[in-house]
Design a protein around this motif. Structure first.
Motif, short mmCIF file in Angstrom:
data_model
loop_
_atom_site.label_atom_id
_atom_site.label_comp_id
_atom_site.label_asym_id
_atom_site.label_seq_id
_atom_site.Cartn_x
_atom_site.Cartn_y
_atom_site.Cartn_z
N GLU A 218 0.89 -1.07 -0.03
CA GLU A 218 -0.16 -0.03 0.06
C GLU A 218 0.92 1.21 -0.03
N PRO A 219 0.94 2.30 -1.11
CA PRO A 219 1.41 3.27 -1.18
C PRO A 219 0.99 4.39 0.08
N THR A 220 1.98 5.14 0.51
CA THR A 220 1.50 5.91 1.74
C THR A 220 1.23 7.16 0.77
N HIS A 221 0.55 8.11 1.79
CA HIS A 221 0.29 9.56 0.94
C HIS A 221 1.52 10.19 0.70
N ARG A 222 2.65 10.15 1.46
CA ARG A 222 3.85 10.61 1.16
C ARG A 222 4.21 10.35 -0.21
N HIS A 223 4.01 9.06 -0.39
CA HIS A 223 4.58 8.37 -1.74
C HIS A 223 3.87 8.96 -3.13
N ARG A 224 2.66 9.16 -2.85
CA ARG A 224 1.55 9.70 -3.75
C ARG A 224 1.89 11.19 -3.89
N GLU A 225 2.04 11.92 -3.01
CA GLU A 225 2.49 13.27 -3.10
C GLU A 225 3.79 13.59 -3.96
N LEU A 226 4.92 12.80 -3.58
CA LEU A 226 6.12 13.31 -4.03
C LEU A 226 5.93 12.35 -5.55
N TYR A 227 5.37 11.39 -5.72
CA TYR A 227 5.21 11.28 -7.43
C TYR A 227 4.55 12.11 -8.16
N SER A 228 3.38 12.93 -7.58
CA SER A 228 2.99 13.88 -8.22
C SER A 228 3.84 15.14 -8.44
N ALA A 229 4.67 15.28 -7.54
CA ALA A 229 5.76 16.23 -7.77
C ALA A 229 6.74 15.98 -8.96
N CYS A 230 6.94 14.65 -9.02
CA CYS A 230 7.94 14.18 -9.93
C CYS A 230 7.32 14.31 -11.49
N LEU A 231 6.19 13.96 -11.54
CA LEU A 231 5.50 13.86 -12.74
C LEU A 231 5.13 15.45 -13.22
N GLU A 232 4.75 16.15 -12.36
CA GLU A 232 4.37 17.63 -12.74
C GLU A 232 5.78 18.21 -13.06
N ASN A 233 6.79 18.07 -12.44
CA ASN A 233 8.16 18.36 -12.88
C ASN A 233 8.65 17.88 -14.11
N LEU A 234 8.60 16.75 -14.55
CA LEU A 234 8.91 16.12 -15.88
C LEU A 234 8.23 16.81 -17.01
N GLN A 235 6.87 16.64 -16.79
CA GLN A 235 5.92 17.32 -17.99
C GLN A 235 6.34 18.85 -18.03
N ALA A 236 6.78 19.42 -17.00
CA ALA A 236 7.08 21.13 -16.96
C ALA A 236 8.36 20.98 -17.85
N ILE A 237 9.32 20.15 -17.71
CA ILE A 237 10.52 20.39 -18.11
C ILE A 237 10.46 19.89 -19.69
N GLU A 238 9.51 19.15 -20.08
CA GLU A 238 9.31 18.76 -21.61
C GLU A 238 8.98 20.24 -22.23
N THR A 239 8.64 21.15 -21.70
CA THR A 239 8.17 22.34 -22.45
C THR A 239 9.50 23.28 -22.70
N VAL A 240 10.49 22.91 -21.90
CA VAL A 240 11.84 23.78 -22.07
C VAL A 240 12.85 22.83 -22.74
N LEU A 241 12.75 21.50 -22.94
CA LEU A 241 13.55 20.66 -23.20
C LEU A 241 13.64 20.88 -25.00
N LYS A 242 14.01 21.98 -25.47
CA LYS A 242 14.10 22.22 -26.93
C LYS A 242 14.89 23.32 -27.12
N PRO A 243 15.39 23.73 -28.56
CA PRO A 243 15.82 24.55 -28.86
C PRO A 243 15.22 25.96 -28.48
N GLY A 244 16.27 26.74 -28.13
CA GLY A 244 15.65 28.32 -27.57
C GLY A 244 16.08 28.26 -26.15
#
Length: 383
Positions: free
Chosen positions: A257-283
Motif C-alpha cells: 500500500e503506497p503511503t500518502h507521502r509516496h503519492r505526494e512525491l510522485y505527483s511532484a515528480c510527474l508535474e516536474n518532468l512534464q514541465a521540463i518537457e516544455t523547455v527541453l527544446k531549442p531556444g
C-alpha cells in the motif's frame, strides 16, 4: 574489422574535430578519453585503465600510442593504421614515449590541446605529461572539444540510441514482472541486465542502481542485496546499452500500500518532468531545465529533498560512468539543440519520513519538443 559505423561517418567526425581545432588554433590534440577515441576511430577497449593516447593533428593525421595488449584490439576494432606500443617496464614513463612520437610527427613547438578531464587521465599521468611537455610547445586544456561535438547525434547514432532505448524498456518489463513482496533484489537485477544481454546489448558504463527499504533513498550502487517486505519501496536506475550508447531510465516501485507521502512525491515528480518537457527544446539551455526543476520542487517545499542536478547528456560512454560532461545544473549555458539524447531524472529522497520517489527517462530533442525514447508511460508503479 569490428566497426559499428561506416568509414564515411568517421571521416565526417574527424572533419568536425579538425575544424574545431583550427578554430581554437590548435596544431594537435592529445585524446585520453576512451569515448573520444571510440567516436573518432571505433577503437573499443577497457585498456584506458593504463596509459594510452590518441594524437590528432589539425591536418587529420592520427596516431595511437598504447600497450602491447591493445595493439590487436586497435587494429581489429578501429580505422587506425598508425599504432605505437610503449613497453611495460620498471619505472616506465610512457609520456616520454609520447613526446618522442610527437617529435616524429613534427609537433615540436606546436600548440597542443590535452583532454585532461577524463577517467583515462590519472593525476600521475597529468603530472608526468606536463613535466615532459613543459618546454615542448604551447599546452592548453582541451577537455571538452570532442565532448561538445559528441552532443549532437548523427542518424547512425540515433539508430543505436533507439536500440538502447528498446533494451532499457525490456529491462523495466522484467523489473515490473518480478517486483512483489518477498522478491529478491538479486533476481530483479539479474533479470534486468539479462534482458539487455539477451537483446544484443552491452555492459553499462556503470553499475545499475538498485535499493529497497531505506536504501531506496540512495542514488548510487552499493554492494549487498535484500528481499522485499510486504510494504516496501524499490528504486532502480539502469540503462539500455547498445554499441556503448546508453539510454537511462529511473523508477521507484512501491510494494504494498503506497503511503500518502509516496503519492505526494510522485505527483511532484510527474508535474516536474512534464514541465521540463516544455523547455527541453531549442531556444533554451541546460540551465533553464534545472531552473524549472528547482522552481517546482521548491514551490512544493521539497528543496531539502531534491538534488542539485536533474539529468545530463548521454551517448557512447565507458566505465566508470555513463554520464556525459554536460549536466542540467544551475547556470549551465549549453544550448539545447536537435538530436541530443538527454536523460532527465526526478529524484526525491525524504529522509525525514524515509520515503523515496524517482521518475526518469531519456529524450531525443527535435526542432520542436522532445521525443520520449521509452514505450513505457510515466504512470505510478505499484506491486
Amino acid at each position: 574489422m569490428a566497426l559499428h559505423f561506416e568509414r564515411s561517418e568517421f571521416a565526417s567526425r574527424l572533419a568536425r574535430v579538425t575544424d574545431q581545432m583550427r578554430e581554437e588554433k590548435l596544431d594537435a590534440l592529445l585524446i585520453f578519453a576512451q569515448e573520444s577515441m571510440y567516436w573518432l576511430t571505433g577503437y573499443d577497449t577497457f585498456g584506458y585503465c593504463f596509459f594510452q593516447t590518441l594524437v590528432v593533428k589539425a591536418d587529420g593525421t592520427m596516431a595511437l600510442i598504447t600497450r602491447s595488449a591493445d595493439l590487436r584490439q586497435a587494429k581489429h576494432t578501429s580505422i587506425l593504421e598508425n599504432v605505437h606500443v610503449w613497453v611495460d617496464r620498471v619505472n616506465a614513463d610512457p609520456t616520454l614515449d609520447l613526446k618522442n612520437l610527437l617529435v616524429e610527427m613534427d609537433l615540436l613547438g606546436a600548440r597542443i590541446g590535452v583532454e585532461y578531464d577524463t577517467h583515462g587521465m590519472t593525476g600521475r599521468v597529468a603530472r608526468l605529461l606536463d613535466a615532459q611537455l613543459a618546454s615542448f610547445g604551447q599546452i592548453s586544456d582541451a577537455s571538452y572539444l570532442v565532448s561538445r561535438l559528441r552532443l549532437i547525434k548523427s542518424p547512425a547514432e540515433v539508430a543505436y540510441v533507439e536500440r538502447a532505448a528498446a533494451l532499457a524498456d525490456d529491462a523495466l518489463d522484467q523489473a515490473i514482472r518480478l517486483t512483489k513482496p518477498g522478491a529478491d533484489e538479486a533476481d530483479i537485477l539479474a533479470a534486468m541486465q539479462g534482458a539487455v544481454f539477451s537483446g544484443g546489448g552491452d555492459y553499462p558504463a556503470n553499475e545499475y542502481i538498485i535499493g529497497s527499504g531505506a536504501d531506496a533513498l540512495l542514488c548510487r550502487y552499493k554492494a549487498g542485496r535484500r528481499k522485499l517486505d510486504a510494504n516496501d519501496q524499490l528504486t532502480i536506475e539502469w540503462a539500455g546499452t547498445y554499441a556503448h550508447y546508453h539510454v537511462a531510465m529511473m523508477r521507484t516501485i512501491v510494494v504494498g500500500e503506497p503511503t500518502h507521502r509516496h503519492r505526494e512525491l510522485y505527483s511532484a515528480c510527474l508535474e516536474n518532468l512534464q514541465a521540463i518537457e516544455t523547455v527541453l527544446k531549442p531556444g533554451h539551455t541546460f540551465g533553464d531545465v534545472f531552473d524549472m526543476h528547482a522552481k517546482i520542487m521548491d514551490e512544493r517545499g521539497l528543496a531539502r529533498h531534491r538534488l542539485n542536478a536533474c539529468g545530463y547528456s548521454l551517448g557512447a560512454r565507458f566505465s566508470p560512468s555513463w554520464m556525459e560532461h554536460q549536466m542540467f545544473h544551475v547556470g549551465n549555458p549549453q544550448p539545447i539543440e536537435p538530436n541530443m539524447s538527454l536523460f532527465v531524472h526526478m529524484i526525491i529522497a525524504d529522509s525525514d519520513s524515509g520515503t523515496a520517489m524517482t521518475l526518469g527517462q531519456t529524450y531525443l530533442t527535435t526542432t520542436d519538443g522532445p521525443r520520449t525514447l521509452s514505450r513505457h508511460s510515466l504512470d505510478f508503479l505499484g506491486a
